[in-house]
Each structure stands twice: as structure tokens, then as C-alpha cells.
Design an enzyme around this catalytic site. Structure first.
Site, PDB file in Angstrom:
ATOM      1  N   HIS A 120       0.868  -1.173   0.000  1.00  0.00           N
ATOM      2  CA  HIS A 120       0.000   0.000   0.000  1.00  0.00           C
ATOM      3  C   HIS A 120       0.909   1.227   0.000  1.00  0.00           C
ATOM      4  O   HIS A 120       2.020   1.184   0.533  1.00  0.00           O
ATOM      5  CB  HIS A 120      -0.866   0.072   1.256  1.00  0.00           C
ATOM      6  CG  HIS A 120      -1.788  -1.076   1.481  1.00  0.00           C
ATOM      7  ND1 HIS A 120      -1.354  -2.283   2.015  1.00  0.00           N
ATOM      8  CD2 HIS A 120      -3.131  -1.201   1.297  1.00  0.00           C
ATOM      9  CE1 HIS A 120      -2.390  -3.099   2.132  1.00  0.00           C
ATOM     10  NE2 HIS A 120      -3.478  -2.473   1.703  1.00  0.00           N
ATOM     11  N   ASP A 149       2.196   2.158   3.362  1.00  0.00           N
ATOM     12  CA  ASP A 149       3.117   1.183   3.982  1.00  0.00           C
ATOM     13  C   ASP A 149       4.558   1.632   3.808  1.00  0.00           C
ATOM     14  O   ASP A 149       5.371   1.521   4.716  1.00  0.00           O
ATOM     15  CB  ASP A 149       3.018  -0.199   3.310  1.00  0.00           C
ATOM     16  CG  ASP A 149       1.666  -0.814   3.397  1.00  0.00           C
ATOM     17  OD1 ASP A 149       0.940  -0.519   4.357  1.00  0.00           O
ATOM     18  OD2 ASP A 149       1.325  -1.594   2.489  1.00  0.00           O
ATOM     19  N   HIS A 161     -10.716 -13.986   4.109  1.00  0.00           N
ATOM     20  CA  HIS A 161     -11.925 -13.245   3.769  1.00  0.00           C
ATOM     21  C   HIS A 161     -13.032 -14.202   3.322  1.00  0.00           C
ATOM     22  O   HIS A 161     -14.214 -13.960   3.601  1.00  0.00           O
ATOM     23  CB  HIS A 161     -11.647 -12.222   2.665  1.00  0.00           C
ATOM     24  CG  HIS A 161     -10.732 -11.122   3.097  1.00  0.00           C
ATOM     25  ND1 HIS A 161     -10.324 -10.116   2.244  1.00  0.00           N
ATOM     26  CD2 HIS A 161     -10.142 -10.862   4.285  1.00  0.00           C
ATOM     27  CE1 HIS A 161      -9.524  -9.283   2.888  1.00  0.00           C
ATOM     28  NE2 HIS A 161      -9.391  -9.719   4.124  1.00  0.00           N
ATOM     29  N   ASP A 167      -4.485 -13.843  -2.224  1.00  0.00           N
ATOM     30  CA  ASP A 167      -3.829 -13.424  -0.990  1.00  0.00           C
ATOM     31  C   ASP A 167      -3.751 -14.655  -0.093  1.00  0.00           C
ATOM     32  O   ASP A 167      -4.778 -15.142   0.400  1.00  0.00           O
ATOM     33  CB  ASP A 167      -4.596 -12.295  -0.309  1.00  0.00           C
ATOM     34  CG  ASP A 167      -4.032 -10.930  -0.661  1.00  0.00           C
ATOM     35  OD1 ASP A 167      -3.205 -10.856  -1.590  1.00  0.00           O
ATOM     36  OD2 ASP A 167      -4.409  -9.936  -0.021  1.00  0.00           O
ATOM     37  N   ASP A 171     -10.421 -11.423  11.242  1.00  0.00           N
ATOM     38  CA  ASP A 171      -9.411 -11.657  10.208  1.00  0.00           C
ATOM     39  C   ASP A 171      -8.036 -11.809  10.859  1.00  0.00           C
ATOM     40  O   ASP A 171      -7.342 -10.819  11.114  1.00  0.00           O
ATOM     41  CB  ASP A 171      -9.432 -10.455   9.258  1.00  0.00           C
ATOM     42  CG  ASP A 171      -8.743 -10.744   7.943  1.00  0.00           C
ATOM     43  OD1 ASP A 171      -8.310 -11.881   7.739  1.00  0.00           O
ATOM     44  OD2 ASP A 171      -8.654  -9.827   7.110  1.00  0.00           O
TER      45      ASP A 171
END
Length: 443
Positions: free
Chosen positions: A104, A107, A274, A299, A310
Site C-alpha cells: 500500500h 506502507d 476473507h 492473498d 481476520d
């Protein structure tokens, strides 16, 4: 200013030693140079390291402060620290033999006091990342923008009720797409962590979904303008941090993309954990995406069935991964996607060496599952069973049903006439589960 190279990890480069190895810092199943079907395992697995967990994760949680402290996280200037962190990251990428990484925008570079300042910070770090990519050969699988951490996004970015926030989010994604293109990113991901709602008492759901679609159309238009030809990916998640997120699962994501005319530009980045939160299995989400030709990337993580949130753990469940791999291989693979380890160390795993143990376990489990799935598909026992189970649709009136040649009246006439009462046939679930176990437990 050219930065001096510094070794942050005492761990040597991880090598493949084979299934009999007892060395915890060696691969037992993942041999990057192994030729499998005419291509190296490195090229087929396309493993990627998630920057946010591996190099921004601190072990903190809602009940406690950080437990993980790294030697490169020192200094008063956040930008200098960010550059050192990038050095450490690429040292790890090369030692673990990962060909890709993901990030990201926030990040890798500190957020400034304005968007312009944030952009300058990002550009400086991206310049260094580009030099490290060229020096190491590590590539960018995908980039994305963090539209969920800053308080300005407490009610979402693209779905925020304030047009000012929508505009800010658009400007941030524009810059994230620019740097993804500069770094040669092969994909760009949208994860709508706060694109949803907490209560419908204050939410115009249709308007928010319309705005989300508008935002994605703007991204598609900008990609054309700058020449970004990479794959756009949607990463579904049902909840957390918001109570309900608009990209709930793959099926709802497909409906959204088709409704708003976006299906030709987007595919799905499917995360195991997810899928669990949505009440599905990992394989289910893969199959739903693959059935529509929309399987894009993975992912790679897992959740804890005893916890309802999560947890982003490294997945070492070979049975689950083998089932997933058979579906991925049947679908023709992931194209420009890959297996990104969106997983974090457990809170008590505080040593730099633990990063290696975690990724070795994940890479070995996926590589073993990949080989098992290829063997399963080559043998064809499951494929033949499924084909035979649906054989009645391959000829006669079954074929006519699929081709749309029979209506309700014609089918009624068939049943009242020569067909009569159907004879049930066993699905043989237990037999098939035993067959799968024979592959997984075979020496």
C-alpha cells in the site's frame, strides 16, 4: 544520495534441501528452479511478500501494544527510516527467494502534513525501491492505496458522504497508480475496507454504490491515460472494519461489476481468510470467480476457525491448499496474478528469524499442494467421476435442456410419458474424501 547497503538479517539465503531435510531454515518442497511442466516453479508459483504485514506489522492488537521491534526501525526522520526499512525488505525478499512484493502507498512512505508532502515522500521511497528492484530482480506484483487508516476515511473513501473526501481519495489513488506503473506493477488492487456502512440509519446505500462504481470507472479512465495495462483486481471481504462492506464476496462482487459495466476490466484477488469470514471455503470463492473467467490473484493466508475475525495467519493446511490448487489449475492459472503472503507473524513471534520460518512454511505448503494438484488432475479420477455424474446432460433430452430446446410443457410430457420417476444416484462423498486423502498422504 546513494544509500550504503546494510545487512539486517543474520539468516543465510534459504535454499532447497528436499523433503528429507530437517533444517528449519530450508525449503523442503519449494525448489524455485525445479522444472514442472516446462516452466520453473518460481515462474508458476509467483510468490509475493506483503510489505504491510512483514515490514510494518508490530504485533500490536486491540488489547496490547507492539511486541515486535526491528533494528531498522530507528531514527527520528520517518523518511530515513522508510528508506532503511526498504533496504531490509529487499534483503529479505532475496534471501527467501520471493520473485515479487506488494504494498500500500502508506506502507512504504510516511504520510505528510498535506497530500503534496505525502506524494513527495512516496516518490522518494519509490525511487529507492526502483533501484532495489533493478539490483535484485524482484518485481512488483501489485500496488494499492490505503483508503482506510487515516481518520479522513472513517466513513470510506469512494463511498464517503463528503465529496471532499471522495476527491482526496481519487487524488491518492491517482498517485498510487502512477508509482505502481513506475515500478512495473503487473496488477492494481482495490480493497474497500471502509467502503461499506455501520448502520443504514445514516446511509444512502444506492448512492454509495453508485459513487463506488464512478470511482472505479475514473480509475479505468486514468489507467488508459497513463498507459497502465496491468490487471485491476477487487479484493472481497464481508466485514471488518465496517459492519457490512459492499464487496462482500466474489458473487456479490460479480453482480456489482456487471451492474455497473466494469466486468471487462476487473478480476478478483481472493483472500482465504476473507472467504472464511463470508461463510465460504477458499475453494468456493476460487470456483465462483473462475466460472466467470474472473480469477485474478490470491492473498495467501488463513483464519482461525475458533476466532471470528481476520487473523491473517500463514496457511500450512495442505489439504485446503490442494483443493484450491486443483481449482486454480483447472481455471488455467492466475495469469498476471500470484500468491501474495498477506499473512502476519503471531504476536509472540518477535525475532527476525520468525519471518523466515513463517514464509518457508507457507511457500512449502503451497508448492506441495501445487504438485499434488497436478498429480490429481493428471490422474483424472475426480474429473471422470464428475463427468459421469453429469453424463445425463451430454445426450438425449439432457442435452436438449442445456441447448434450450425443451420448455416446461415438453419436459412435463417426457416425465409423464417414458421417463417416469427418477432413480437416485449416490454422490459418493465419503469415497471421494478418502481418495483425496490417499493423494495427500502418499509418500
Amino acid at each position: 544520495m546513494k544509500r550504503r547497503s546494510t545487512a539486517y538479517f543474520s539468516t543465510p539465503a534459504i535454499a532447497y534441501e528436499g523433503p528429507q531435510s530437517t533444517n528449519p531454515l530450508a525449503f523442503r518442497h519449494y525448489n524455485p528452479d525445479e522444472d514442472v511442466g516446462g516452466r520453473t516453479l518460481r515462474d508458476q508459483m509467483r510468490f509475493s511478500i506483503a510489505y504491510w504485514h512483514s515490514f510494518r506489522g508490530t504485533g500490536s492488537d486491540p488489547f496490547g501494544a507492539a511486541t515486535i521491534h526491528r533494528p531498522w526501525e530507528t531514527g527520528r526522520d520517518p523518511l530515513t527510516v522508510a528508506l532503511k526499512r526498504m533496504d531490509a525488505a529487499f534483503e529479505f525478499f532475496t534471501k527467501i527467494q520471493a520473485p515479487f512484493w506488494c504494498f500500500h502507498d502508506r506502507d512504504i512512505a510516511p504520510e505528510g502534513t498535506s497530500l503534496a508532502a505525502s506524494n513527495r515522500n512516496l516518490e522518494r521511497v519509490v525511487k529507492h525501491a526502483k533501484e532495489l528492484q533493478q539490483a535484485t530482480g524482484v518485481r512488483l506484483l501489485w500496488g494499492t492505496a490505503n483508503l482506510f487508516s487515516n481518520p479522513r476515511y472513517m466513513c470510506g473513501g469512494a463511498t464517503n458522504p463528503d465529496a471532499h473526501v471522495f476527491a482526496y481519495a481519487a487524488a491518492q489513488v491517482k498517485q498510487a497508480m502512477d508509482v505502481t506503473l513506475e515500478l512495473g506493477g503487473e496488477n492494481y488492487v482495490f480493497w474497500g475496507g471502509r467502503e461499506g456502512y455501520e448502520t443504514l440509519l445514516n446511509t444512502d446505500l444506492k448512492r454509495e454504490q453508485d459513487h463506488l462504481a464512478k470511482f472505479l470507472h475514473l480509475a479505468v479512465d486514468y489507467a488508459k491515460r497513463i498507459g497502465f495495462t496491468g490487471q485491476f483486481l477487487i479484493e472481497p471481504k464481508p466485514k471488518e472494519p465496517t459492519k457490512h462492506q459492499y464487496d462482500f464476496d466474489v458473487a456479490s462482487g460479480i453482480a456489482f461489476l456487471r451492474t455497473y459495466g466494469l466486468v471487462d476490466r476487473f478480476k478478483f484477488n481472493i483472500e482465504t481468510n476473507h472467504a472464511t469470514l463470508a461463510g465460504h471455503s477458499f475453494q468456493h470463492e476460487i470456483e465462483v470467480a473462475a466460472a466467470q473467467g474472473l480469477l485474478g490473484s490470491i492473498d495467501a493466508n488463513s483464519g482461525d476457525p475458533l476466532l471470528g475475525w481476520d487473523t491473517d495467519q500463514f496457511n500450512t493446511d495442505v489439504k485446503e491448499l490442494t483443493l484450491a490448487m486443483t481449482s486454480i489449475l483447472r481455471a488455467g492459472g492466475l495469469g498476471s496474478g500470484g500468491f501474495n503472503f498477506d499473512a502476519k507473524l503471531r504476536r509472540p513471534s518477535i525475532d527476525p528469524e520468525d519471518l523466515f520460518y513463517a514464509h518457508i512454511g507457507g511457500m512449502d505448503a503451497y508448492a506441495l499442494a501445487y504438485k499434488l494438484a497436478r498429480r490429481i488432475l493428471a490422474d483424472g479420477q475426480f474429473e471422470r467421476f464428475v463427468k459421469e455424474r453429469y453424463a445425463s446432460f451430454d445426450s438425449s433430452f439432457g442435452r436438449d435442456i442445456e441447448l434450450g430446446r425443451l420448455d416446461f410443457r415438453a419436459l412435463e410430457k417426457l416425465v409423464l410419458g417414458k421417463l417416469g420417476e427418477p432413480t437416485p444416484h449416490s454422490g459418493r462423498q465419503e469415497y471421494l474424501e478418502n481418495l483425496l486423502n490417499r493423494y495427500i498422504t502418499a509418500p
